[in-house]
Design an enzyme around this catalytic site. Structure first.
Site, short mmCIF file in Angstrom:
data_model
loop_
_atom_site.label_atom_id
_atom_site.label_comp_id
_atom_site.label_asym_id
_atom_site.label_seq_id
_atom_site.Cartn_x
_atom_site.Cartn_y
_atom_site.Cartn_z
N ALA A 70 0.71 -1.23 0.03
CA ALA A 70 -0.02 0.00 0.15
C ALA A 70 0.67 1.29 0.06
O ALA A 70 0.56 2.33 -0.61
CB ALA A 70 -1.01 -0.12 1.16
N ASN A 150 -6.16 2.89 10.62
CA ASN A 150 -5.60 1.81 11.12
C ASN A 150 -5.33 1.76 12.45
O ASN A 150 -5.06 1.12 13.05
CB ASN A 150 -4.31 1.65 10.32
CG ASN A 150 -3.58 3.29 10.50
OD1 ASN A 150 -3.99 4.05 9.66
ND2 ASN A 150 -2.48 3.37 10.86
N GLN A 178 -6.84 -0.93 4.93
CA GLN A 178 -7.40 -1.80 6.19
C GLN A 178 -8.86 -2.20 6.04
O GLN A 178 -9.44 -2.85 6.79
CB GLN A 178 -7.51 -0.76 7.30
CG GLN A 178 -6.05 -0.11 8.13
CD GLN A 178 -5.50 -1.35 8.81
OE1 GLN A 178 -6.04 -2.56 9.28
NE2 GLN A 178 -4.01 -1.07 8.95
N SER A 198 -3.30 -3.77 0.15
CA SER A 198 -2.09 -4.39 0.81
C SER A 198 -2.43 -5.95 0.93
O SER A 198 -3.01 -6.09 1.73
CB SER A 198 -1.25 -3.48 1.71
OG SER A 198 -0.31 -4.24 2.56
N ALA A 199 -1.26 -6.71 0.66
CA ALA A 199 -1.65 -8.14 0.97
C ALA A 199 -1.46 -8.60 2.30
O ALA A 199 -2.12 -9.18 2.93
CB ALA A 199 -0.62 -8.98 0.16
N HIS A 200 -0.49 -7.93 3.07
CA HIS A 200 -0.23 -8.48 4.48
C HIS A 200 -1.22 -7.96 5.34
O HIS A 200 -1.02 -8.35 6.50
CB HIS A 200 1.33 -8.27 4.53
CG HIS A 200 1.58 -6.65 5.29
ND1 HIS A 200 1.58 -6.13 6.52
CD2 HIS A 200 1.94 -5.82 4.60
CE1 HIS A 200 2.13 -5.07 6.64
NE2 HIS A 200 2.05 -4.57 5.33
N THR A 239 10.11 -6.60 -12.62
CA THR A 239 9.73 -8.11 -12.73
C THR A 239 8.63 -8.30 -11.62
O THR A 239 8.81 -8.10 -10.55
CB THR A 239 11.11 -8.89 -12.71
OG1 THR A 239 11.89 -8.86 -13.84
CG2 THR A 239 10.26 -10.25 -12.73
N CYS A 325 6.88 5.79 20.50
CA CYS A 325 8.30 5.97 21.15
C CYS A 325 9.09 6.81 20.29
O CYS A 325 9.68 6.10 19.39
CB CYS A 325 8.67 4.90 21.62
SG CYS A 325 7.90 4.24 23.24
#
Ligand code: PLP
Length: 394
Positions: A70, A150, A178, A198-200, A239, A325
């Site tokens: 993404a 998110n 999301q 986004s795939a993950h 590729t 942080c």
């Protein structure tokens, strides 16, 4: 360890891995190789993935461009449109609670001379479509508003924003990292012209993603951000990541089949978690709208308890906090700040992100762990004691 941080990333679904495996081993061909079976079978797999993605979002396969995720899709959409439409204008509208992949791209455009409007959000985390419309001017070339946030899971009034953009002839991009696979997304019903995936974030592999680019009614122009072999109709050279692309396609197919049932189950678990926390703990508050919200998101502030200490105390549960942080200071989340959440409350906020493989037992364990941690940290807190008129100041 219980994983409740699914907005950060999701585990790979074993069915997705199974679909990818042949393309990590024997079927290793380059999808651009036209002269032999190795190339053909890779190309065929890529075509199938394009169909699976398109089906999930109501697009046509030719409108899908493969990217690395993404972040890259956001960069390609925003920079690509800004460059392609530079002759018509230089103004971009976005909102204050976008992911950094959108906000930092917009800042980069600003440094290059563009004008950027960052719409505010309400306490619920939502953009006002009327304010968006009012911000559109003669030189506006793009509106970029995320589908779902998110941190607080707020689902934007995307269909209304899309309708206004279409009426005013301004391309509309939405970062849906999301949302896709979690809630129904349809690029036609929502009048979306560009959509980042986004795939993950949807039980697929890391390093794979897609950008939907509308090809008709209207056709969206895009300037490539990666030049080279002319892959993806010149819009994204390089590729193709065939195993990743196969994984993204399979992840989309599974989400399409199981979304209704899964989101109902996760909503039930999320509401169970919320009910337990609210029943056992006083002075907790929910950040963001409960009505317009991803079913698997809960973002809660636990007054008097620093999120970092709370996360440390909940050592068997992986969650995220509303603060970042940095080297020396604890900066409260810019998302919560933009929503008007006081810094104190933002510093005590925890994001729970439920997912496909979480069980009721895990959610109960997480609830018990959070309740015990909050109670014991408050025991030690002079501020809490003072607020309660406790022994220290009696
Ligand atoms: C995770 C996320 C991104 C970045 O996606 P990557 O595939 O990790 O680059 C962008 N936008 C949102 C809303 C996200 O949640």
């Amino acid at each position: 360890m219980v994983y409740l941080d699914h907005h950060a990333t999701t585990p790979l679904d074993p069915r997705v891995l199974a679909a990818m495996m042949p393309y990590l081993t024997g079927k290793f061909g380059n999808a651009a190789s036209r002269n032999h079976k190795f190339g053909w079978e890779a190309e065929q797999a890529v075509d199938e993935s394009r169909k699976q993605i398109a089906r999930l979002i109501g697009a046509s396969p030719r409108e899908i461009i493969f990217t690395s995720g993404a972040t890259e899709s956001d960069n390609l959409a925003i920079k690509g449109v800004a460059e392609a439409y530079a002759g018509q204008g230089d103004h971009v509208i976005t909102c204050a609670i976008e992911h950094k992949a959108v906000l930092d791209v917009c800042r980069k455009l600003e440094q290059r001379g563009a004008r950027v409007t960052r719409l505010p959000v309400g306490r619920d985390g939502l953009v006002d479509p009327g304010a968006m419309e009012a911000a559109i001017g003669e030189r506006t070339v793009l509106v970029s508003i995320m589908y779902a946030n998110n941190e607080v899971g707020a689902i934007q009034p995307v269909a209304e924003i899309g309708r206004i953009c279409r009426e005013r002839g301004v391309p509309f991009h939405s970062d849906a990292a999301q949302a896709v696979g979690k809630v129904p997304v349809n690029v036609d019903a929502d009048s979306i012209d560009l959509l980042s995936i986004s795939a993950h974030k949807m039980y697929g592999p890391k390093g794979a993603g897609a950008l939907y680019v509308r090809r008709r009614d209207p056709r969206v122009q895009l300037t490539a951000q990666m030049d080279g072999g002319g892959h993806e109709r010149g819009m994204r050279s390089g590729t193709l990541n065939v195993p990743g692309i196969v994984g993204l396609g399979e992840a989309c197919a599974i989400c399409g089949r199981e979304m209704d049932e899964e989101s109902a189950r996760l909503r039930r678990l999320r509401d169970r978690l919320r009910a337990k926390l609210e029943a056992e703990l006083e002075e907790v508050s929910i950040n963001g709208s409960m009505e317009h919200r991803l079913p698997h998101n809960l973002n809660m502030s636990f007054a008097y308890v620093e999120a970092e200490s709370l996360m440390m105390a909940m050592s068997g549960v992986a969650v995220s906090s509303g603060s970042a942080c940095t080297s020396a200071t604890m900066e409260p989340s810019y998302v919560l700040r933009a929503m008007g959440v006081a810094d104190d409350a933002a510093r005590t906020s925890i994001r729970f992100g439920l997912g496909r493989f979480n069980t009721e037992e895990e959610v109960d364990y997480a609830a018990a762990s959070a309740i015990e941690a909050v109670k014991s940290l408050r025991e030690l807190s002079p501020l809490y004691d003072m607020a309660k008129g406790g022994k220290w100041f009696k």
